[in-house]
Design a protein around this motif. Structure first.
Motif, PDB file in Angstrom:
ATOM      1  N   ILE A 165      13.488  22.563   4.825  1.00  0.00           N
ATOM      2  CA  ILE A 165      13.641  21.313   5.583  1.00  0.00           C
ATOM      3  C   ILE A 165      12.802  20.208   4.949  1.00  0.00           C
ATOM      4  O   ILE A 165      13.256  19.065   4.803  1.00  0.00           O
ATOM      5  CB  ILE A 165      13.267  21.523   7.061  1.00  0.00           C
ATOM      6  CG1 ILE A 165      14.358  22.336   7.763  1.00  0.00           C
ATOM      7  CG2 ILE A 165      13.057  20.175   7.774  1.00  0.00           C
ATOM      8  CD1 ILE A 165      14.109  22.611   9.221  1.00  0.00           C
ATOM      9  N   LYS A 182      17.498  19.486  13.154  1.00  0.00           N
ATOM     10  CA  LYS A 182      18.029  20.661  12.436  1.00  0.00           C
ATOM     11  C   LYS A 182      19.037  21.363  13.336  1.00  0.00           C
ATOM     12  O   LYS A 182      18.737  21.647  14.499  1.00  0.00           O
ATOM     13  CB  LYS A 182      16.897  21.635  12.081  1.00  0.00           C
ATOM     14  CG  LYS A 182      17.377  23.013  11.597  1.00  0.00           C
ATOM     15  CD  LYS A 182      18.116  22.924  10.269  1.00  0.00           C
ATOM     16  CE  LYS A 182      19.019  24.134  10.043  1.00  0.00           C
ATOM     17  NZ  LYS A 182      18.362  25.428   9.999  1.00  0.00           N
ATOM     18  N   GLY A 193      13.552  25.206  12.369  1.00  0.00           N
ATOM     19  CA  GLY A 193      13.392  23.876  12.940  1.00  0.00           C
ATOM     20  C   GLY A 193      12.089  23.707  13.686  1.00  0.00           C
ATOM     21  O   GLY A 193      11.379  22.714  13.529  1.00  0.00           O
ATOM     22  N   SER A 200      14.995  20.972  17.052  1.00  0.00           N
ATOM     23  CA  SER A 200      15.702  22.199  16.708  1.00  0.00           C
ATOM     24  C   SER A 200      16.874  22.412  17.657  1.00  0.00           C
ATOM     25  O   SER A 200      16.688  22.567  18.870  1.00  0.00           O
ATOM     26  CB  SER A 200      14.747  23.396  16.768  1.00  0.00           C
ATOM     27  OG  SER A 200      15.344  24.547  16.222  1.00  0.00           O
TER      28      SER A 200
END
Length: 270
Positions: A165, A182, A193, A200
């Motif tokens: 990420i 994410k 995430g 997330s």
């Protein structure tokens, strides 16, 4: 500007390959090749991880570990993992091109996000060589994120580590984690995430967690579909997801909700 600036998607089970079928078939096949039958549930449990780590996790499951020791008279070792992974990679590479169809609502949702000026990144448990096949197939069918990264470029630290990420954020010029979302279809995605400090989000329909292909899903009754979606939502929320959408068509509205939360000073995980 206090609003979402980037969305980072998973691949199989999230944006392509409804049900994440390609790797599951390969995991089951390689264990069968060495005389051990694993269940669909066992094959799916570590989904989202780097594939070599996935194989190791299956081998560490108590039932599988005992079967291995009974058959081979010893515990598995790194050489065994490497041999299984080599078989896995060969099988998967031969079949990947068949599993690159975008999941329903993905193309429309990505188009909407881009119209909002949102950058599109992606992470995966596949390797660079695997992704070359997936990326080409998906692009031919209309899906192409702005950036993709695999654990090959993060020293094999895949999910649940946050580094893929962060690589997306670097490449896309995204400044703060709380302006990033994410989206994924496994517990490993959710934890990726959470560990990176972004919003997330889990997606239920088409997910590896749900574990059915598109024909199987479409054949279910409305009640059965609702029950399956609810079970997936509960798993993702328990894993730490900030939100769970039923399918990709709900993501644009969720992004607007997150924009409001950001404007109110709220942050992921709070």
């Amino acid at each position: 500007m206090k609003r979402v600036e980037g969305v980072i998607f998973d691949w199989a089970g999230t944006t392509v390959d409804f049900g994440c079928i390609a790797p599951i078939n390969a995991f089951i096949e390689i264990f069968k090749m060495v005389g051990i039958d694993i269940t669909l549930e066992e094959a799916r449990e570590p989904m989202g991880m780097l594939k070599r780590d996935h194989i190791k996790t299956i081998l560490q499951m108590p039932r599988i570990s005992k079967l291995w020791e009974k058959k081979y008279g010893k515990s598995f070792d790194e050489k065994d993992i490497n041999k299984l992974y080599s078989k896995f990679e060969k099988i998967l590479m031969e079949s990947l091109s068949q599993y690159t169809d975008p999941i329903p609502y993905v193309l429309e949702t990505v188009e909407f996000l881009r119209e909002q000026g949102i950058k599109i990144g992606s992470t995966t448990g596949y390797t660079n060589n695997m992704m070359k096949i997936v990326v080409k197939g998906a692009k031919d069918k209309g899906y192409s994120p702005d950036f993709w990264v695999t654990p090959d470029t993060t020293k094999s630290y895949g999910r649940p580590y946050p580094y893929m990420i962060f690589r997306n954020m670097e490449a896309l010029g995204l400044l703060t984690t709380w302006k990033v979302v994410k989206v994924g279809d496994t517990v490993a995605d959710i934890k990726e995430g959470v560990n990176s400090g972004v919003w997330s989000v889990g997606v239920a329909v088409g997910s590896s967690q749900m574990g059915v292909n598109i024909e199987q899903f479409n054949s279910l009754s409305k009640e059965d579909k609702m029950n399956m979606v609810q079970k997936v939502k509960e798993v993702f929320l328990k894993a730490g997801a900030d939100f769970v959408v039923e399918n990709m068509s709900e993501l644009p509205m969720l992004i607007e909700k997150i924009n409001i939360l950001i404007g109110e000073g709220k942050r992921p995980g709070i």
